[in-house]
Design a protein around this motif. Structure first.
Motif, PDB file in Angstrom:
ATOM      1  N   VAL A  44      51.833  54.526  17.272  1.00 16.01           N
ATOM      2  CA  VAL A  44      51.356  53.518  16.320  1.00 16.01           C
ATOM      3  C   VAL A  44      50.290  54.136  15.421  1.00 16.01           C
ATOM      4  CG1 VAL A  44      50.026  51.367  16.117  1.00 16.01           C
ATOM      5  CG2 VAL A  44      51.956  51.503  17.716  1.00 16.01           C
ATOM      6  N   GLU A  45      49.409  54.897  16.002  1.00 13.61           N
ATOM      7  CA  GLU A  45      48.333  55.561  15.247  1.00 13.61           C
ATOM      8  C   GLU A  45      48.909  56.544  14.220  1.00 13.61           C
ATOM      9  OE1 GLU A  45      44.499  55.598  14.177  1.00 13.61           O
ATOM     10  OE2 GLU A  45      45.296  54.355  15.781  1.00 13.61           O
ATOM     11  N   LYS A  46      49.938  57.278  14.605  1.00 17.15           N
ATOM     12  CA  LYS A  46      50.569  58.235  13.686  1.00 17.15           C
ATOM     13  C   LYS A  46      51.163  57.532  12.471  1.00 17.15           C
ATOM     14  CE  LYS A  46      51.773  61.991  16.787  1.00 17.15           C
ATOM     15  NZ  LYS A  46      52.856  62.767  17.400  1.00 17.15           N
ATOM     16  N   ALA A  47      51.677  56.335  12.670  1.00 19.28           N
ATOM     17  CA  ALA A  47      52.323  55.606  11.571  1.00 19.28           C
ATOM     18  C   ALA A  47      51.317  55.132  10.523  1.00 19.28           C
ATOM     19  CB  ALA A  47      53.098  54.410  12.119  1.00 19.28           C
ATOM     20  N   LYS A  48      50.064  55.026  10.897  1.00 15.21           N
ATOM     21  CA  LYS A  48      49.056  54.510   9.971  1.00 15.21           C
ATOM     22  C   LYS A  48      48.887  55.377   8.729  1.00 15.21           C
ATOM     23  CE  LYS A  48      46.433  51.814  13.258  1.00 15.21           C
ATOM     24  NZ  LYS A  48      45.159  51.603  13.934  1.00 15.21           N
ATOM     25  N   GLY A  49      49.201  56.645   8.821  1.00 12.75           N
ATOM     26  CA  GLY A  49      49.044  57.533   7.679  1.00 12.75           C
ATOM     27  C   GLY A  49      50.259  57.607   6.770  1.00 12.75           C
ATOM     28  N   HIS A  50      51.292  56.820   7.063  1.00 11.40           N
ATOM     29  CA  HIS A  50      52.537  56.899   6.295  1.00 11.40           C
ATOM     30  C   HIS A  50      52.879  55.554   5.669  1.00 11.40           C
ATOM     31  CE1 HIS A  50      53.277  60.870   7.960  1.00 11.40           C
ATOM     32  NE2 HIS A  50      52.979  60.382   9.150  1.00 11.40           N
ATOM     33  N   ASP A  51      53.416  55.607   4.472  1.00 13.30           N
ATOM     34  CA  ASP A  51      53.872  54.403   3.793  1.00 13.30           C
ATOM     35  C   ASP A  51      55.314  54.133   4.223  1.00 13.30           C
ATOM     36  OD1 ASP A  51      54.365  52.268   2.144  1.00 13.30           O
ATOM     37  OD2 ASP A  51      54.516  53.468   0.308  1.00 13.30           O
ATOM     38  N   MET A  52      55.518  53.070   4.956  1.00 14.01           N
ATOM     39  CA  MET A  52      56.858  52.736   5.436  1.00 14.01           C
ATOM     40  C   MET A  52      57.619  51.875   4.426  1.00 14.01           C
ATOM     41  SD  MET A  52      57.239  54.135   8.383  1.00 14.01           S
ATOM     42  CE  MET A  52      56.311  54.854   9.703  1.00 14.01           C
ATOM     43  N   GLY A  53      56.957  51.455   3.375  1.00 14.17           N
ATOM     44  CA  GLY A  53      57.628  50.679   2.344  1.00 14.17           C
ATOM     45  C   GLY A  53      57.490  49.181   2.499  1.00 14.17           C
ATOM     46  N   SER A  54      57.460  48.707   3.726  1.00 17.76           N
ATOM     47  CA  SER A  54      57.313  47.261   3.963  1.00 17.76           C
ATOM     48  C   SER A  54      56.859  47.033   5.395  1.00 17.76           C
ATOM     49  CB  SER A  54      58.639  46.530   3.710  1.00 17.76           C
ATOM     50  OG  SER A  54      59.578  46.865   4.713  1.00 17.76           O
ATOM     51  N   ASP A  55      56.341  45.847   5.642  1.00 15.99           N
ATOM     52  CA  ASP A  55      55.944  45.480   7.000  1.00 15.99           C
ATOM     53  C   ASP A  55      57.147  45.487   7.940  1.00 15.99           C
ATOM     54  OD1 ASP A  55      53.383  45.201   6.055  1.00 15.99           O
ATOM     55  OD2 ASP A  55      53.307  43.009   6.260  1.00 15.99           O
ATOM     56  N   THR A  56      58.296  45.082   7.423  1.00 14.92           N
ATOM     57  CA  THR A  56      59.508  45.051   8.244  1.00 14.92           C
ATOM     58  C   THR A  56      59.874  46.448   8.723  1.00 14.92           C
ATOM     59  OG1 THR A  56      60.311  43.116   7.045  1.00 14.92           O
ATOM     60  CG2 THR A  56      61.936  44.376   8.296  1.00 14.92           C
ATOM     61  N   LYS A  57      59.819  47.430   7.828  1.00 14.20           N
ATOM     62  CA  LYS A  57      60.124  48.817   8.203  1.00 14.20           C
ATOM     63  C   LYS A  57      59.106  49.352   9.200  1.00 14.20           C
ATOM     64  CE  LYS A  57      63.741  49.718   5.677  1.00 14.20           C
ATOM     65  NZ  LYS A  57      65.039  49.908   6.267  1.00 14.20           N
ATOM     66  N   LEU A  58      57.840  48.997   9.001  1.00 13.05           N
ATOM     67  CA  LEU A  58      56.791  49.427   9.926  1.00 13.05           C
ATOM     68  C   LEU A  58      57.029  48.834  11.308  1.00 13.05           C
ATOM     69  CD1 LEU A  58      54.144  50.959  10.374  1.00 13.05           C
ATOM     70  CD2 LEU A  58      52.930  48.894   9.616  1.00 13.05           C
TER      71      LEU A  58
END
Length: 124
Positions: A44-58
């Motif tokens: 989860v922490e690793k994902a914070k630095g990336h733009d996933m495009g939308s909350d749904t993708k995140l």
């Protein structure tokens, strides 16, 4: 699956599985709760630095991350003792007065092992 706001309010391991509608073995989660959540938290922490495009993708990434971590433990993954206990050898691991590095009395007590040397008094 709910919203990102709902996800951010979850505190219990089982609630994460229910939020993502993932089947899980209650016994395995009871035994490996700390390890599962530690690894999941790292992803989860690793994902914070990336733009996933939308909350749904995140949220889809979070779901996949939890499922991956869970399946690893279900298939027999076991962290080494060094991984599990590593946190207790760090100066920030003061179990008597603080869990942060702000404790000013942490000293090396032997062979690289650190401990809080504050003399605590307990009063009722």
């Amino acid at each position: 699956m709910g919203t990102l706001d709902e996800f951010q309010k979850i505190t219990d391991t089982e609630d994460f599985f229910e939020f993502f509608d993932l089947a899980y073995d209650e016994r395995l989660v009871q035994v490996k709760r700390f390890h599962i959540m530690k690894k999941f938290g790292e992803l989860v922490e690793k994902a914070k630095g990336h733009d996933m495009g939308s909350d749904t993708k995140l949220l889809e990434y979070y779901r996949f991350a939890l499922l991956t971590v869970y399946k690893n433990f279900e298939n027999g993954y076991s962290p080494s003792a060094a991984d599990v206990w590593e946190m207790f050898d760090k100066p920030s691991a003061c179990g008597t007065c603080s869990t942060s590095s702000s404790c000013s009395t942490i000293e090396e007590v032997s062979n690289g092992v650190h401990a809080c040397t504050t003399n605590h008094t307990i009063s009722f």
